[in-house]
Design a protein around this motif. Structure first.
Motif, PDB file in Angstrom:
ATOM      1  N   THR A  80       0.839  -1.189   0.000  1.00 55.84           N
ATOM      2  CA  THR A  80       0.000   0.000   0.000  1.00 55.84           C
ATOM      3  C   THR A  80       0.878   1.243   0.000  1.00 55.84           C
ATOM      4  OG1 THR A  80      -1.655  -1.182   1.274  1.00 55.84           O
ATOM      5  CG2 THR A  80      -1.847   1.206   1.205  1.00 55.84           C
ATOM      6  N   ASN A  81       0.496   2.206  -0.829  1.00 56.41           N
ATOM      7  CA  ASN A  81       1.213   3.462  -0.891  1.00 56.41           C
ATOM      8  C   ASN A  81       0.593   4.414   0.131  1.00 56.41           C
ATOM      9  OD1 ASN A  81       2.770   5.619  -1.561  1.00 56.41           O
ATOM     10  ND2 ASN A  81       1.825   5.960  -3.563  1.00 56.41           N
ATOM     11  N   VAL A  82       1.245   4.566   1.291  1.00 54.80           N
ATOM     12  CA  VAL A  82       0.732   5.407   2.363  1.00 54.80           C
ATOM     13  C   VAL A  82       1.522   6.706   2.386  1.00 54.80           C
ATOM     14  CG1 VAL A  82       0.406   5.588   4.860  1.00 54.80           C
ATOM     15  CG2 VAL A  82       0.078   3.389   3.715  1.00 54.80           C
ATOM     16  N   SER A  83       0.818   7.803   2.367  1.00 53.96           N
ATOM     17  CA  SER A  83       1.458   9.104   2.396  1.00 53.96           C
ATOM     18  C   SER A  83       2.039   9.378   3.781  1.00 53.96           C
ATOM     19  CB  SER A  83       0.448  10.198   2.044  1.00 53.96           C
ATOM     20  OG  SER A  83       1.021  11.466   2.243  1.00 53.96           O
ATOM     21  N   ARG A  84       3.196   9.969   3.796  1.00 56.14           N
ATOM     22  CA  ARG A  84       3.812  10.376   5.062  1.00 56.14           C
ATOM     23  C   ARG A  84       3.508  11.846   5.350  1.00 56.14           C
ATOM     24  NH1 ARG A  84       6.233   6.244   7.309  1.00 56.14           N
ATOM     25  NH2 ARG A  84       7.292   4.749   6.012  1.00 56.14           N
ATOM     26  N   GLU A  85       2.757  12.468   4.468  1.00 54.16           N
ATOM     27  CA  GLU A  85       2.350  13.848   4.682  1.00 54.16           C
ATOM     28  C   GLU A  85       1.292  13.886   5.775  1.00 54.16           C
ATOM     29  OE1 GLU A  85       3.483  16.760   3.250  1.00 54.16           O
ATOM     30  OE2 GLU A  85       5.035  15.417   2.484  1.00 54.16           O
ATOM     31  N   PRO A  86       1.384  14.830   6.702  1.00 54.32           N
ATOM     32  CA  PRO A  86       0.356  14.926   7.746  1.00 54.32           C
ATOM     33  C   PRO A  86      -0.993  15.315   7.151  1.00 54.32           C
ATOM     34  CG  PRO A  86       1.963  16.714   7.961  1.00 54.32           C
ATOM     35  CD  PRO A  86       2.424  15.830   6.851  1.00 54.32           C
ATOM     36  N   PHE A  87      -2.039  14.846   7.777  1.00 47.37           N
ATOM     37  CA  PHE A  87      -3.400  15.166   7.349  1.00 47.37           C
ATOM     38  C   PHE A  87      -3.691  16.600   7.759  1.00 47.37           C
ATOM     39  CE2 PHE A  87      -8.072  14.983   8.280  1.00 47.37           C
ATOM     40  CZ  PHE A  87      -8.494  14.830   6.965  1.00 47.37           C
ATOM     41  N   ARG A  88      -3.816  17.493   6.779  1.00 49.45           N
ATOM     42  CA  ARG A  88      -4.075  18.912   7.029  1.00 49.45           C
ATOM     43  C   ARG A  88      -5.159  19.388   6.072  1.00 49.45           C
ATOM     44  NH1 ARG A  88       0.544  22.921   7.132  1.00 49.45           N
ATOM     45  NH2 ARG A  88      -1.083  24.043   8.227  1.00 49.45           N
ATOM     46  N   PRO A  89      -6.398  19.018   6.323  1.00 50.89           N
ATOM     47  CA  PRO A  89      -7.458  19.421   5.394  1.00 50.89           C
ATOM     48  C   PRO A  89      -7.674  20.927   5.400  1.00 50.89           C
ATOM     49  CG  PRO A  89      -8.406  18.524   7.388  1.00 50.89           C
ATOM     50  CD  PRO A  89      -6.918  18.313   7.481  1.00 50.89           C
ATOM     51  N   ALA A  90      -8.120  21.439   4.265  1.00 51.04           N
ATOM     52  CA  ALA A  90      -8.497  22.852   4.168  1.00 51.04           C
ATOM     53  C   ALA A  90      -9.895  23.013   4.762  1.00 51.04           C
ATOM     54  CB  ALA A  90      -8.487  23.307   2.717  1.00 51.04           C
ATOM     55  N   ILE A  91     -10.042  24.006   5.626  1.00 47.11           N
ATOM     56  CA  ILE A  91     -11.325  24.284   6.263  1.00 47.11           C
ATOM     57  C   ILE A  91     -11.849  25.589   5.664  1.00 47.11           C
ATOM     58  CG2 ILE A  91     -12.517  24.725   8.450  1.00 47.11           C
ATOM     59  CD1 ILE A  91     -11.268  21.900   8.255  1.00 47.11           C
ATOM     60  N   THR A  92     -12.779  25.459   4.736  1.00 50.77           N
ATOM     61  CA  THR A  92     -13.341  26.658   4.098  1.00 50.77           C
ATOM     62  C   THR A  92     -14.820  26.842   4.397  1.00 50.77           C
ATOM     63  OG1 THR A  92     -13.802  25.452   2.048  1.00 50.77           O
ATOM     64  CG2 THR A  92     -11.655  26.564   2.210  1.00 50.77           C
ATOM     65  N   CYS A  93     -15.445  25.800   4.939  1.00 46.81           N
ATOM     66  CA  CYS A  93     -16.873  25.882   5.264  1.00 46.81           C
ATOM     67  C   CYS A  93     -17.192  24.833   6.333  1.00 46.81           C
ATOM     68  CB  CYS A  93     -17.733  25.666   4.011  1.00 46.81           C
ATOM     69  SG  CYS A  93     -17.572  24.020   3.290  1.00 46.81           S
ATOM     70  N   ASP A  94     -18.414  24.901   6.860  1.00 45.43           N
ATOM     71  CA  ASP A  94     -18.824  23.955   7.912  1.00 45.43           C
ATOM     72  C   ASP A  94     -18.741  22.504   7.457  1.00 45.43           C
ATOM     73  OD1 ASP A  94     -19.273  26.083   9.615  1.00 45.43           O
ATOM     74  OD2 ASP A  94     -21.447  26.082   9.343  1.00 45.43           O
ATOM     75  N   ALA A  95     -19.060  22.239   6.205  1.00 43.47           N
ATOM     76  CA  ALA A  95     -19.008  20.861   5.699  1.00 43.47           C
ATOM     77  C   ALA A  95     -17.583  20.312   5.754  1.00 43.47           C
ATOM     78  CB  ALA A  95     -19.558  20.801   4.281  1.00 43.47           C
ATOM     79  N   VAL A 124     -15.394  20.974   8.049  1.00 39.69           N
ATOM     80  CA  VAL A 124     -15.129  20.607   9.447  1.00 39.69           C
ATOM     81  C   VAL A 124     -15.750  19.243   9.732  1.00 39.69           C
ATOM     82  CG1 VAL A 124     -15.335  21.301  11.865  1.00 39.69           C
ATOM     83  CG2 VAL A 124     -15.117  23.052  10.098  1.00 39.69           C
ATOM     84  N   THR A 125     -16.976  19.050   9.279  1.00 37.50           N
ATOM     85  CA  THR A 125     -17.654  17.764   9.467  1.00 37.50           C
ATOM     86  C   THR A 125     -16.858  16.640   8.809  1.00 37.50           C
ATOM     87  OG1 THR A 125     -19.798  18.881   9.562  1.00 37.50           O
ATOM     88  CG2 THR A 125     -19.815  16.509   9.100  1.00 37.50           C
ATOM     89  N   THR A 126     -16.414  16.848   7.581  1.00 38.91           N
ATOM     90  CA  THR A 126     -15.636  15.838   6.864  1.00 38.91           C
ATOM     91  C   THR A 126     -14.329  15.543   7.594  1.00 38.91           C
ATOM     92  OG1 THR A 126     -16.610  16.476   4.754  1.00 38.91           O
ATOM     93  CG2 THR A 126     -14.510  15.300   4.664  1.00 38.91           C
ATOM     94  N   MET A 127     -13.679  16.576   8.104  1.00 40.83           N
ATOM     95  CA  MET A 127     -12.426  16.384   8.831  1.00 40.83           C
ATOM     96  C   MET A 127     -12.644  15.469  10.041  1.00 40.83           C
ATOM     97  SD  MET A 127     -10.115  19.128  10.947  1.00 40.83           S
ATOM     98  CE  MET A 127     -11.419  19.335  12.173  1.00 40.83           C
ATOM     99  N   TRP A 128     -13.656  15.794  10.882  1.00 36.52           N
ATOM    100  CA  TRP A 128     -13.897  14.983  12.072  1.00 36.52           C
ATOM    101  C   TRP A 128     -14.282  13.563  11.685  1.00 36.52           C
ATOM    102  CZ3 TRP A 128     -11.485  16.407  15.983  1.00 36.52           C
ATOM    103  CH2 TRP A 128     -11.448  17.723  16.431  1.00 36.52           C
ATOM    104  N   ARG A 129     -15.106  13.398  10.657  1.00 32.59           N
ATOM    105  CA  ARG A 129     -15.533  12.045  10.260  1.00 32.59           C
ATOM    106  C   ARG A 129     -14.375  11.236   9.683  1.00 32.59           C
ATOM    107  NH1 ARG A 129     -21.552  13.680   7.966  1.00 32.59           N
ATOM    108  NH2 ARG A 129     -22.466  13.896  10.051  1.00 32.59           N
ATOM    109  N   THR A 130     -13.384  11.898   9.108  1.00 35.30           N
ATOM    110  CA  THR A 130     -12.202  11.216   8.591  1.00 35.30           C
ATOM    111  C   THR A 130     -11.254  10.825   9.728  1.00 35.30           C
ATOM    112  OG1 THR A 130     -12.346  12.430   6.504  1.00 35.30           O
ATOM    113  CG2 THR A 130     -10.200  11.441   7.053  1.00 35.30           C
ATOM    114  N   LEU A 131     -11.046  11.736  10.648  1.00 28.12           N
ATOM    115  CA  LEU A 131     -10.090  11.505  11.735  1.00 28.12           C
ATOM    116  C   LEU A 131     -10.577  10.520  12.783  1.00 28.12           C
ATOM    117  CD1 LEU A 131      -8.792  15.102  12.473  1.00 28.12           C
ATOM    118  CD2 LEU A 131      -7.476  13.189  11.549  1.00 28.12           C
ATOM    119  N   MET A 132     -11.837  10.572  13.114  1.00 24.87           N
ATOM    120  CA  MET A 132     -12.334   9.858  14.291  1.00 24.87           C
ATOM    121  C   MET A 132     -12.977   8.524  13.933  1.00 24.87           C
ATOM    122  SD  MET A 132     -11.109  12.037  16.126  1.00 24.87           S
ATOM    123  CE  MET A 132     -11.500  11.985  17.837  1.00 24.87           C
TER     124      MET A 132
END
Length: 141
Positions: free
Chosen positions: A2-17, A19-27
């Motif tokens: 598997t090709n796993v990125s070593r880049e940290p997860f740093r999503p762009a937060i431009t709207c409320d959606a 933020v929701t996507t970020m939490w649902r991805t992380l948790m």
């Protein structure tokens, strides 16, 4: 392999959606045995910092004093930008009155402290639920 990125997860937060996507991805997976508060700082350009702060052993419902203490901490951490908060607790996905009260206190303390919050979320055993300010404020008669 598997090709796993070593880049940290740093999503762009431009709207409320976002933020929701970020939490649902992380948790993942969902499910908590105690009440916790998760914090991610967001820079002015909308990029989240690659660090997740977890505060364990939170009360089931935050008082004004609890919320002020959280925002006091955030005030020291944030020179600019905003903070994304997720209150996690065991139980079902429906926002409880304790959830609404905790979010209400956090929004009020943030306003008083001049700290910008992203849309607060509540994480449960089965879902991550947005808690917009207009939904947690007391209903007018």
């Amino acid at each position: 392999m598997t090709n796993v990125s070593r880049e940290p997860f740093r999503p762009a937060i431009t709207c409320d959606a976002d933020v929701t996507t970020m939490w649902r991805t992380l948790m993942q997976p969902l499910g908590w045995h105690t009440n916790r508060l998760h914090i991610i700082l967001v820079e002015d350009d909308g990029r989240s910092l690659p660090h997740l702060v977890e505060v364990d052993e939170m009360p089931g419902a935050l008082t004004r004093e609890d919320a002020v203490a959280v925002l006091h901490l955030l005030g020291h951490l944030l020179e600019t930008g905003s903070a994304a908060l997720m209150f996690a607790r065991p139980g079902g996905a429906t926002l409880t009155e304790a959830d609404r009260s905790s979010c209400r206190e956090l929004y009020a303390a943030a306003t008083d402290a001049g700290v910008r919050l992203e849309l607060i979320h509540v994480g449960t055993d089965t879902a991550i639920v947005p808690a917009p300010m207009d939904e947690v404020l007391p209903r007018s008669a």
